[in-house]
Motif scaffolding. Structure first.
Motif, PDB file in Angstrom:
ATOM      1  N   THR A 279     -14.660  -2.173   7.039  1.00 46.91           N
ATOM      2  CA  THR A 279     -14.460  -2.825   5.570  1.00 46.91           C
ATOM      3  C   THR A 279     -13.285  -2.360   4.731  1.00 46.91           C
ATOM      4  OG1 THR A 279     -15.934  -1.240   4.354  1.00 46.91           O
ATOM      5  CG2 THR A 279     -16.959  -3.238   5.212  1.00 46.91           C
ATOM      6  N   LEU A 280     -12.546  -1.081   5.323  1.00 50.50           N
ATOM      7  CA  LEU A 280     -11.565  -0.726   4.703  1.00 50.50           C
ATOM      8  C   LEU A 280     -10.385  -0.998   5.616  1.00 50.50           C
ATOM      9  CD1 LEU A 280     -12.744   3.079   4.308  1.00 50.50           C
ATOM     10  CD2 LEU A 280     -12.466   1.192   2.603  1.00 50.50           C
ATOM     11  N   SER A 281      -9.896  -2.420   5.373  1.00 54.26           N
ATOM     12  CA  SER A 281      -8.937  -2.996   6.111  1.00 54.26           C
ATOM     13  C   SER A 281      -7.562  -2.336   5.447  1.00 54.26           C
ATOM     14  CB  SER A 281      -8.802  -4.515   5.968  1.00 54.26           C
ATOM     15  OG  SER A 281      -7.750  -5.064   6.586  1.00 54.26           O
ATOM     16  N   SER A 282      -6.441  -2.164   6.181  1.00 56.67           N
ATOM     17  CA  SER A 282      -5.246  -1.579   5.823  1.00 56.67           C
ATOM     18  C   SER A 282      -4.664  -2.590   4.980  1.00 56.67           C
ATOM     19  CB  SER A 282      -4.444  -0.952   6.766  1.00 56.67           C
ATOM     20  OG  SER A 282      -4.096  -2.031   7.840  1.00 56.67           O
ATOM     21  N   ARG A 283      -4.958  -3.988   5.250  1.00 56.86           N
ATOM     22  CA  ARG A 283      -4.272  -5.258   4.644  1.00 56.86           C
ATOM     23  C   ARG A 283      -4.314  -5.031   3.109  1.00 56.86           C
ATOM     24  NH1 ARG A 283      -1.755  -8.290   2.242  1.00 56.86           N
ATOM     25  NH2 ARG A 283      -1.834 -10.531   2.453  1.00 56.86           N
ATOM     26  N   PHE A 284      -5.448  -4.602   2.399  1.00 56.16           N
ATOM     27  CA  PHE A 284      -5.418  -4.188   1.024  1.00 56.16           C
ATOM     28  C   PHE A 284      -4.913  -2.676   0.493  1.00 56.16           C
ATOM     29  CE2 PHE A 284      -8.660  -7.470   2.211  1.00 56.16           C
ATOM     30  CZ  PHE A 284      -8.388  -8.139   1.328  1.00 56.16           C
ATOM     31  N   TYR A 285      -4.142  -2.064   1.448  1.00 56.27           N
ATOM     32  CA  TYR A 285      -3.442  -0.955   0.914  1.00 56.27           C
ATOM     33  C   TYR A 285      -2.451  -1.452  -0.092  1.00 56.27           C
ATOM     34  CZ  TYR A 285      -5.835   1.869   4.464  1.00 56.27           C
ATOM     35  OH  TYR A 285      -6.578   2.824   5.155  1.00 56.27           O
ATOM     36  N   PRO A 286      -2.213  -0.691  -1.027  1.00 52.71           N
ATOM     37  CA  PRO A 286      -0.905  -1.043  -2.212  1.00 52.71           C
ATOM     38  C   PRO A 286       0.203  -1.107  -1.400  1.00 52.71           C
ATOM     39  CG  PRO A 286      -2.317   0.661  -2.957  1.00 52.71           C
ATOM     40  CD  PRO A 286      -2.784   0.586  -1.587  1.00 52.71           C
ATOM     41  N   CYS A 287       0.663  -0.163  -0.254  1.00 52.53           N
ATOM     42  CA  CYS A 287       1.794  -0.105   0.413  1.00 52.53           C
ATOM     43  C   CYS A 287       1.575  -0.556   2.104  1.00 52.53           C
ATOM     44  CB  CYS A 287       2.533   1.159   0.167  1.00 52.53           C
ATOM     45  SG  CYS A 287       3.099   1.641  -1.572  1.00 52.53           S
ATOM     46  N   VAL A 288       2.598  -0.706   2.651  1.00 57.81           N
ATOM     47  CA  VAL A 288       2.611  -0.894   4.214  1.00 57.81           C
ATOM     48  C   VAL A 288       2.234   0.508   4.767  1.00 57.81           C
ATOM     49  CG1 VAL A 288       3.536  -1.654   6.258  1.00 57.81           C
ATOM     50  CG2 VAL A 288       4.227  -2.608   3.902  1.00 57.81           C
ATOM     51  N   PRO A 289       0.857   0.476   5.521  1.00 58.99           N
ATOM     52  CA  PRO A 289       0.476   1.907   6.293  1.00 58.99           C
ATOM     53  C   PRO A 289       1.632   2.524   6.876  1.00 58.99           C
ATOM     54  CG  PRO A 289      -1.055   0.149   6.634  1.00 58.99           C
ATOM     55  CD  PRO A 289       0.344  -0.660   6.060  1.00 58.99           C
ATOM     56  N   SER A 290       2.560   2.046   7.346  1.00 60.62           N
ATOM     57  CA  SER A 290       3.624   2.820   7.942  1.00 60.62           C
ATOM     58  C   SER A 290       4.800   3.597   6.981  1.00 60.62           C
ATOM     59  CB  SER A 290       4.639   1.683   8.734  1.00 60.62           C
ATOM     60  OG  SER A 290       5.231   0.737   7.952  1.00 60.62           O
ATOM     61  N   ASP A 291       4.323   3.327   5.696  1.00 62.70           N
ATOM     62  CA  ASP A 291       5.009   4.064   4.718  1.00 62.70           C
ATOM     63  C   ASP A 291       4.511   5.435   4.457  1.00 62.70           C
ATOM     64  OD1 ASP A 291       6.878   1.995   4.354  1.00 62.70           O
ATOM     65  OD2 ASP A 291       5.687   1.201   2.698  1.00 62.70           O
ATOM     66  N   TYR A 292       3.205   5.678   5.032  1.00 63.62           N
ATOM     67  CA  TYR A 292       2.526   7.103   4.854  1.00 63.62           C
ATOM     68  C   TYR A 292       2.663   7.831   5.652  1.00 63.62           C
ATOM     69  CZ  TYR A 292      -0.030   3.993   1.323  1.00 63.62           C
ATOM     70  OH  TYR A 292      -0.457   3.224   0.101  1.00 63.62           O
ATOM     71  N   PRO A 293       3.628   9.056   5.690  1.00 59.40           N
ATOM     72  CA  PRO A 293       3.833   9.978   6.687  1.00 59.40           C
ATOM     73  C   PRO A 293       2.489  10.638   6.922  1.00 59.40           C
ATOM     74  CG  PRO A 293       5.240  10.282   4.626  1.00 59.40           C
ATOM     75  CD  PRO A 293       4.221   9.367   4.201  1.00 59.40           C
ATOM     76  N   LYS A 294       1.554  10.788   6.354  1.00 57.22           N
ATOM     77  CA  LYS A 294       0.262  11.496   6.692  1.00 57.22           C
ATOM     78  C   LYS A 294      -0.373  10.644   7.756  1.00 57.22           C
ATOM     79  CE  LYS A 294      -0.427  14.721   2.714  1.00 57.22           C
ATOM     80  NZ  LYS A 294      -1.663  14.976   1.649  1.00 57.22           N
ATOM     81  N   LEU A 295      -0.599   9.320   7.152  1.00 59.45           N
ATOM     82  CA  LEU A 295      -1.266   8.463   8.177  1.00 59.45           C
ATOM     83  C   LEU A 295      -0.463   8.131   9.392  1.00 59.45           C
ATOM     84  CD1 LEU A 295      -3.759   6.447   8.036  1.00 59.45           C
ATOM     85  CD2 LEU A 295      -2.393   4.665   7.201  1.00 59.45           C
TER      86      LEU A 295
END
Length: 314
Positions: A83-99
């Motif tokens: 249910t925690l789809s990255s589609r609903f992240y405020p920013c693109v997942p590739s923008d998160y260094p930790k991720l």
């Protein structure tokens, strides 16, 4: 990981508590004195606006208190990872260094990636489940609400103060208009025996206003006049001729004496406006939460919504 409360000197704890208590009493005392002054001067509308600001401070205080104590419990609520789809992240997942680091480690060593995820999310959930909201995200939300409350309350006070300073600067025009009205009426009454004073003063004010408005070469072009009026709100929204014409129109329409205190009426009207606009209403909270829900990457909703207040204000 740092020193616990038991390992902190008592004087340091007492200093922090004393500072926070002093700030709290200082703000509360300032609000009380302001309320008493508004009540003594019979500023009922501004007093109502101040009470709204107090209510807003109380709401933000309760939100901060609840978040401070419920973060641990909310972070332990587990839901399925699907249910925690990255589609609903405020920013693109590739923008998160930790991720990115977690994904890279997971591709090299699944067990290492899982350890990093546990550290990143403080995961209390079994395999296949994730926290409803991570501890870190709730901490950031806590700080964000604090900044939001301070900013909005400060903005409300600043807006009221600047508007009042602007209107009080027109008092000299009001005094001048009342003085001229008395002189004009006395002069005409002496010369004509009391007749025609009102119409003579009316024509004098209209003549000065029309002369001021038609003295420019571009005054006959509708588009140029609109652009001029649009730009004047940033540097000279109103001058003495405008105020005198507005005052005369109000007095003439309502058949009031020329000595009527129009400036006092302007102050009361502005106070009523602030009573209605200060504070965050329930529809505004709903609008804010809707923007948060729709603020996932790709919609650019904050970019487009940011134009709305500017367009309305202009």
């Amino acid at each position: 990981e740092g020193r616990s409360l038991a390992e902190t000197p008592t004087w340091a704890v007492a200093t922090v508590i004393g500072f926070m208590v002093a700030v709290g009493f200082l703000i509360n005392g300032g609000l009380k004195k302001t309320g008493k002054w508004l009540d003594m001067t019979k500023r009922k509308q501004l007093l109502a606006a101040l009470n709204k600001i107090k209510e807003e401070l109380m709401v933000f205080g309760l939100l901060s208190l609840l978040l401070g104590h419920w973060i641990v419990f909310v972070a332990k609520i587990c839901i399925k990872s699907s249910t925690l789809s990255s589609r609903f992240y405020p920013c693109v997942p590739s923008d998160y260094p930790k991720l990115q680091a977690v994904q890279h480690a997971d591709s090299l060593n699944p067990s290492m990636g899982r350890l990093l995820l546990d550290e990143l999310h403080r995961d209390f959930c079994p395999k296949g489940y994730e926290p409803f909201a991570s501890f870190e995200s709730l901490e950031q939300l806590h700080r964000f609400l604090f900044v939001l409350g301070v900013t909005h309350v400060s903005y409300s006070f600043l807006a009221v103060a600047l508007a009042m300073i602007k209107i009080y600067s027109w008092r000299k025009w009001e005094n001048h208009a009342k003085t001229m009205a008395l002189r004009g009426l006395l002069t005409v009454d002496t010369a004509t025996g009391g007749g025609g004073g009102r119409s003579a003063l009316h024509m004098k004010r209209i003549s000065s206003f029309v002369l001021h408005r038609t003295s420019h070469s571009w005054s006959q072009h509708r588009i140029l006049v609109w652009l001029l009026c649009f730009s004047r709100q940033f540097w000279s929204s109103i001058n003495q001729a405008d105020y005198s014409a507005l005052r005369l129109g109000f007095i003439t329409t309502h058949q009031l004496p020329f000595t009527y205190d129009f400036h006092n009426y302007m102050l009361r009207s502005m106070e009523e406006e602030f009573r209605d606009i200060v504070g965050i209403s329930i529809p505004l909270w709903i609008f804010a939460m809707t923007c948060i829900v729709l603020g996932f990457h790709g919609t650019n909703i904050y970019f487009w919504v940011s134009f709305l207040p500017s367009v309305v204000s202009l």
